[in-house]
Design a protein around this motif. Structure first.
Motif, mmCIF file in Angstrom:
data_model
loop_
_atom_site.group_PDB
_atom_site.id
_atom_site.type_symbol
_atom_site.label_atom_id
_atom_site.label_comp_id
_atom_site.label_asym_id
_atom_site.label_seq_id
_atom_site.Cartn_x
_atom_site.Cartn_y
_atom_site.Cartn_z
ATOM 1 N N LEU A 302 0.836 -1.204 0.000
ATOM 2 C CA LEU A 302 0.000 0.000 0.000
ATOM 3 C C LEU A 302 0.872 1.256 0.000
ATOM 4 C CD1 LEU A 302 -2.826 1.274 0.152
ATOM 5 C CD2 LEU A 302 -2.666 1.126 2.644
ATOM 6 N N THR A 305 2.283 1.756 -3.391
ATOM 7 C CA THR A 305 1.288 2.178 -4.379
ATOM 8 C C THR A 305 0.909 3.647 -4.173
ATOM 9 O OG1 THR A 305 0.434 -0.046 -4.734
ATOM 10 C CG2 THR A 305 -1.067 1.763 -5.227
ATOM 11 N N PRO A 321 -8.600 5.099 -11.888
ATOM 12 C CA PRO A 321 -8.647 3.896 -11.059
ATOM 13 C C PRO A 321 -7.820 4.009 -9.786
ATOM 14 C CG PRO A 321 -7.296 3.534 -13.012
ATOM 15 C CD PRO A 321 -7.943 4.866 -13.178
ATOM 16 N N ILE A 325 -8.390 1.958 -6.466
ATOM 17 C CA ILE A 325 -7.446 0.920 -6.038
ATOM 18 C C ILE A 325 -7.047 1.132 -4.583
ATOM 19 C CG2 ILE A 325 -5.105 0.039 -6.338
ATOM 20 C CD1 ILE A 325 -5.408 0.669 -9.318
ATOM 21 N N VAL A 328 -9.837 0.262 -2.197
ATOM 22 C CA VAL A 328 -10.061 -1.175 -2.020
ATOM 23 C C VAL A 328 -8.945 -1.795 -1.178
ATOM 24 C CG1 VAL A 328 -10.126 -3.412 -3.212
ATOM 25 C CG2 VAL A 328 -11.435 -1.479 -4.110
ATOM 26 N N ILE A 329 -7.707 -1.544 -1.548
ATOM 27 C CA ILE A 329 -6.634 -2.239 -0.818
ATOM 28 C C ILE A 329 -6.412 -1.615 0.555
ATOM 29 C CG2 ILE A 329 -5.518 -3.052 -2.925
ATOM 30 C CD1 ILE A 329 -3.435 -0.970 -2.707
ATOM 31 N N ASN A 383 -16.775 -1.003 -1.664
ATOM 32 C CA ASN A 383 -15.718 -1.634 -2.445
ATOM 33 C C ASN A 383 -16.259 -2.296 -3.712
ATOM 34 O OD1 ASN A 383 -14.128 -0.788 -0.344
ATOM 35 N ND2 ASN A 383 -12.971 -2.705 -0.208
ATOM 36 N N LYS A 387 -14.790 -1.590 -7.369
ATOM 37 C CA LYS A 387 -14.327 -2.624 -8.303
ATOM 38 C C LYS A 387 -14.964 -2.449 -9.679
ATOM 39 C CE LYS A 387 -13.358 -5.985 -4.706
ATOM 40 N NZ LYS A 387 -13.609 -7.335 -4.164
ATOM 41 N N ILE A 390 -13.005 0.253 -11.263
ATOM 42 C CA ILE A 390 -11.702 -0.248 -11.732
ATOM 43 C C ILE A 390 -11.878 -1.020 -13.040
ATOM 44 C CG2 ILE A 390 -9.824 -1.877 -11.239
ATOM 45 C CD1 ILE A 390 -10.209 -1.150 -8.242
#
Lengths: 397, 355, 355, 397
Positions: A302, A305, A321, A325, A328-329, A383, A387, A390
């Motif tokens: 994380l 990123t 995105p 992303i 979500v993570i 989430n 997705k 994404i």
């Protein structure tokens, strides 16, 4: 430094010096009782937040990501990242997110000069608190279903409707309110943003207790609430455009990367201080060790990123995105950490002495956090919604 | 697992009456206020697993756990687990001095046993022999419903590390301190401290290998009760979730129409069914050897703490924000499972016994 | 992580030319037959990380790994990892006797080094000093591309357990046995047995702490190369999968229209992006302290073995049966990742170094 | 008994005696070389399968789930479960699935007397092998898209089309072929089942190599293949009804519960014999131990779920969620086990000595199995399809 700051080699010497400077300043500024409360509570009181806000403001850091012209320090994305990291490491109380993150940038980007003059100072000093009136009972992740309306009158607007999940609404002074100003167009096109004082006649607020047993969110009822003409932010029917701009502006906000790193390091320390059945520190128990290693790996992912996004952040484009992303993570990671905490503290996490119900304890704070944290995969666009975004934006599906 | 037709008919009647009773008398409400507190005494549930000559119903373990499960469906705040599952395992002790009389008073609710074990992460409770009498010292782990118990079944070790099982009447005992605890899901528990509490001769029910076996079985019974309770809670949480998905609309469609939601729930359903299967296997394993019983219990308890909890978490996720509120049933199901996951050994502890 | 504009322009040119080269000359085909075997020698890739005075291109590690990654995109059967990533770390050794000359022959392909480490699950290779000469004994772990190597960099220990790094020219050495292995993904490797193979004086490049550090760095370099290669493979596998999802229809719709498929791929995409981020962080970590470098490498390698492999597996899943065939690219991507996951320590090994 | 058979208390004394009897008989009957091949291969040759089939047939067990009247032993579902468990424990070669599981029950339920007389004996003896012609290149999980047609002629039928994923087709004698006989109706309504000899003129077969490098599946091309009138099984346009009936008949087939238990126990033994870097058996390495414990838990869950289904199996109803549940959890478990195997064998699983490419080895067999096993979540209705079925049938979504 006591906390594990990793990936030093990703930062220049100047940046490392910057980090050390703000870190040591933050530790000097922060009253011990506030650090303690931050560690042991999920939600802070307005008084505590305001007190800390004033201290930060004294240093010019209360709105650390604002440009200098509006009262911020004018830091680069990387400097902001480092400041936020040190901020979390110091156990500094979370900044009230709505004024500083949401309303400020909206106003200094889209608001009138009068609005800036009137509202920005209160955010900087912490004298005025804001809440966000976006979600509604029938419009959570789906803002197209928004039903609150704002009708134009001769002197301004009349707002009717109901807002849900209004965090900190019970002690906020003002609300930034999304309302439908054109019902003839579909989807998000007919929405506008308004400033609504929480003490306006016709506005009623009702507490919602969440599963952690705490009161941080509310329902807000707007019954013919009248606001003046200049309560409108920017142009009519552009509310959704502004909201999206902001999303783009703060792509990595929902990652909660610094909080997760800090919590992880604290949990590691707790596991080192807790003995397992064999009298061995839990951190040396192989089953726990492996779970910590997996989360270490995930935290690093994380962090990397988020840094990657900051390094290439250009702004101005549609929210891509990246926002989804890290949502979500980041949310998955927050839940992983508190789940591990529940196993580290075991029975201590689910039981509170009846004679010490309100006494702060590490285990109890983790339990509250763990329960409240069910929300992080739901709020700010669930989430599942992320997705789908994404798949559409990054994968072209 | 395969029961006779007769038994199955008995089961059906029992389940129906339990469900009706709990739904009518003890339905869950957000305020936590139930009608008919302790009315289930009249139904004869406590000690239902005791033989009829002791005033029980002679129910087998499967039926006892079924009653516990039905209590779980309404998130019953009382601990049927002790009243029903634990006492079902006490019948073999009734020839011990005084135990027969005590057990005979369980069905009326005037005697309530709880099992008191040491804290897994601390030294065990110590029992020291002192001529024919004995004393117990140490601090227990978290004991569900400790404060409503009239009698404690204390699991201890002597100085040589041999297991000891002793009964203590709370009223009569000096040197027993009870500390009340509130659990995450709203239920109550306690931690007991024994400061050389005296145990009269005859109250040491078993020693050494016999005590070890007895303690293992009683511990497994309590654990089995916890799992059964959660099966009921999870089932009810599922129903509430499914209802919500069919009515709540988003983007112009009921949530149930979204494939992502369907698949999340299908995964949760597989987990739930597996948990139920493991519960059935666990129940049957009480008729078999101790080692296999232990593993069957651990498999179910570990599965509860991992996949059962994940399934409850998915229910919150698909319901969305509303499940985050104290007013909504589904969040409480999650808390019930999360609380239970930490009692009598968490998933890590039980995984460790599976190999 | 943040590179100068100039460097970034250089990177872009390098990546474009590498991609074009590999796509044109070494495109993947199901039959495994590539055109232009070894044509990349002409491009000067081997030893690109060596300084220009040794005939290299003076590329930094980031650029070296980029070339490796591009090779991964076409599932290149050659091990660019040794040619490019490993040799990039050898420059500091060029003042050792003979090494400068040898390194100067790397760019032309007439010298190829591989790193030879012991088998993790067996005793280490033993280096025994014998006056000024030395001998090495033992059996290595799996060495990628061992059979095409002209020179071995042997990582061993002496009798005291101190690290030793030695170079062996394969042609000149007695007592070196090479056993060829076929890997799951079609690539080749070898296991080397040393039967008291003699190492001339001067070929022991480092001893003790210096050797330990050097070996750690070279091992990390090879591991980094493996990760970079898989990033390229996974990216290409993703593209192929996405294309398939848009064209293949089921139940009257393209597969890409199904929310379940979309979400599986979104999860896989998150994993892929995280893996890329960890790769960038790992690359940067080679400029930092050894301990942090080790952790950055382990995080990336463990992530590859867990989440990267899971992402590749999802690509097969959403493609369906076709991805099970030897003719289809996506299955080969999975095999590349599965193979790599087991080389230079698997995910369990690397997780163990993360705490 | 060397293998861990758990949950004994779930079986009656008679059932335990039955299990011991069939188990010891199977171990006596099974040639050692076939057991060895079963352990070390993913796909067996026709010769090996036929040889074993003949041995089984000698005992009357070659079609162990058939009723007595058709040549089976007439066992109860629980006896079949126990037989299958012992069968897996003995490392007996997998029965060729199509003849025994698919064609036999289809014929003795829906076929004509002539068809039964002609085809059932060959299945029982193992003299005739069958393959399944259901899937097509454009119709995998979606049989509604089936394009192969059967056109009625004066003497029978002419079949045209292409079949895909025809397992064992290259050594089968006969194919049970699903073809469209009515194109005016939608979905699965216009399909019929035919018996097609693999040597029929116009039938061509082409091998498909799978990612494990092996040849077990094929493509089959049907170019004006003529079959007689009595090649039709049962009634015209009822093919899909028959296929569904069968699915219902064998609800727990796809669980592969016995294979998973057997493989798991074997893998445990391998882990006990493999040393980790510290010279300790891998099975005692805590990280591996925990993974084995998790799979032990999952295997127990699958065993318990399968037994539950068998205990209440009533038959005759539409295939319900049970079929889908055991498919989803069983296939997930198969993959978990082979993934763990890859880590247990580590480098040995991905590398084969060039001079021993075809020599059997435990590690190489695991690698092949692991690769081929990517298919178990795809075939027989992908797990995504199964989840949709579960949501619809069990949850009513």
């Amino acid at each position: 430094m006591e906390t594990a700051m990793t990936m030093d080699s990703l930062f220049t010497a100047e940046e490392q010096a910057f980090r050390d400077r703000v870190g040591s300043a933050l530790r000097d500024m922060l009253p011990a009782d506030l650090a303690e409360k931050t560690r042991n509570s999920v939600h802070l009181s307005r008084e505590d937040m305001a007190r800390w806000n004033r201290i930060l403001h004294g240093k010019g850091w209360s709105a650390h990501h604002w440009p200098q012209e509006h009262g911020g320090p004018g830091w680069s994305p990387m400097e902001r990242y480092l400041f936020e990291s040190e901020y979390a490491n110091a156990d500094a109380p979370p900044i009230s997110v709505f004024g500083v993150y949401l309303v400020g940038p909206t106003l200094y980007t889209f608001g009138s000069q009068a609005q800036k003059d009137r509202y920005l100072p209160g955010i900087l000093t912490g004298d005025e608190f804001w809440c966000q009136g976006y979600s509604e009972p029938e419009a959570g992740s789906d803002l197209a279903a928004l039903r609150t309306t704002a009708r134009k009158t001769e002197t301004g607007w009349v707002i009717n409707g109901q807002k849900a999940w209004t965090t900190e609404g019970h002690f906020a002074d003002l609300m930034i309110c999304l309302a439908r100003t054109d019902s003839t167009v579909k989807q998000q096109a007919g929405l506008s943003l308004f400033i609504v004082p929480m003490d306006a006649p016709g506005l009623k607020i009702s507490p919602v207790i969440t599963i952690d047993g705490a009161h941080s969110v509310n329902e807000v009822f707007l019954d013919n609430v009248e606001v003046p003409e200049d309560a409108l932010i920017g142009e009519e029917n552009k509310g959704w455009t502004y909201a999206k701009f902001l999303l783009n502006h703060e792509r990595t906000n929902n990652a909660q990367v610094h909080r997760s790193r800090r919590e992880f390091e604290r949990l590691k320390r707790s596991a080192a201080e807790t003995l397992d059945g064999d009298g061995r520190p839990l951190l040396d128990n192989p089953a726990f060790r492996r779970r910590f290693a997996i989360i270490e790996m995930e935290v690093r992912a994380l962090e990397a990123t988020v840094l990657r996004i900051l390094a290439v952040q250009t702004g101005g484009k549609e929210p891509g995105p990246e926002t989804s992303i890290v949502k979500v993570i980041g949310s998955r990671l927050q839940q992983m950490i508190s789940e591990l905490a529940m196993d580290v503290f075991a029975e201590r996490a689910i039981a509170v002495p009846a004679n010490g119900l309100n006494a702060p304890s590490d285990a109890a704070a983790w339990a509250e956090r763990h329960l409240f944290r069910r929300v992080v995969t739901i709020y700010a666009g669930s989430n599942e919604i992320q997705k789908t975004i994404i798949a559409r934006t990054a994968l072209g599906l | 697992m395969r029961r006779s037709e007769e038994k199955m008919e008995e089961d059906r009647l029992l389940r129906d009456s339990a469900r009706r009773f709990f739904e009518e008398q003890r339905a869950w409400s957000p305020t936590g206020k139930h009608n008919g507190q302790a009315a289930y005494l009249d139904m004869g549930w406590p000690g239902m697993g005791l033989p009829e000559e002791l005033g029980g119903m002679g129910a087998d373990l499967s039926q006892c756990l079924m009653a516990v499960e039905e209590g779980g469906r309404v998130l019953l705040p009382d601990w049927l687990i002790d009243d029903v599952a634990l006492t079902a395992g006490l019948a073999p002790l009734c020839d011990k001095s005084g135990m027969g009389d005590l057990l005979g008073r369980v069905p009326s609710g005037s005697v309530r046993f709880v099992l008191v074990t040491g804290d897994r992460r601390h030294p065990p409770l110590r029992l020291a022999k002192n001529g024919t009498d004995a004393t117990v010292t140490g601090r227990s782990g978290l004991v569900p419903d400790a404060l409503r118990a009239t009698h404690l079944l204390v699991c201890a070790e002597n100085a040589e590390g041999e297991a000891q099982l002793a009964a203590i009447a709370v009223d009569a005992a000096d040197g027993v301190h009870r500390e009340a605890y509130h659990l995450m899901d709203g239920r109550k528990a306690g931690i007991l401290s024994f400061d050389g509490a005296a145990i009269p001769a005859g109250n040491v029910l078993a020693s050494g290998e016999e005590a070890r076996q007895r303690i293992a079985e009683l511990t497994d019974l309590c654990t089995a009760g916890l799992v059964a309770d959660c099966i009921g809670a999870l089932d009810a949480g599922f129903s509430a979730t499914i209802d919500h998905l069919k009515t709540r609309k988003q983007f112009g469609q009921p949530l149930s129409a979204f494939q992502a939601v369907q698949h999340l729930m299908a995964d949760a359903y597989c987990d739930r069914e597996n948990l139920r299967s493991l519960t059935i296997a666990m129940t049957a394993a009480f008729d078999g050897p101790a080692d296999e019983r232990r593993k069957a219990v651990s498999a179910a308890k570990a599965y509860l703490g991992r996949n059962g909890l994940a399934a409850a978490s998915r229910c919150i996720q698909v319901c969305g924000g509303i499940a985050m509120t104290e007013e909504y049933f589904v969040g409480h199901v999650y808390k019930r499972l999360q609380t239970t996951a930490a009692l009598f050994g968490n998933a890590e502890d039980h995984l460790a016994t599976l190999m």
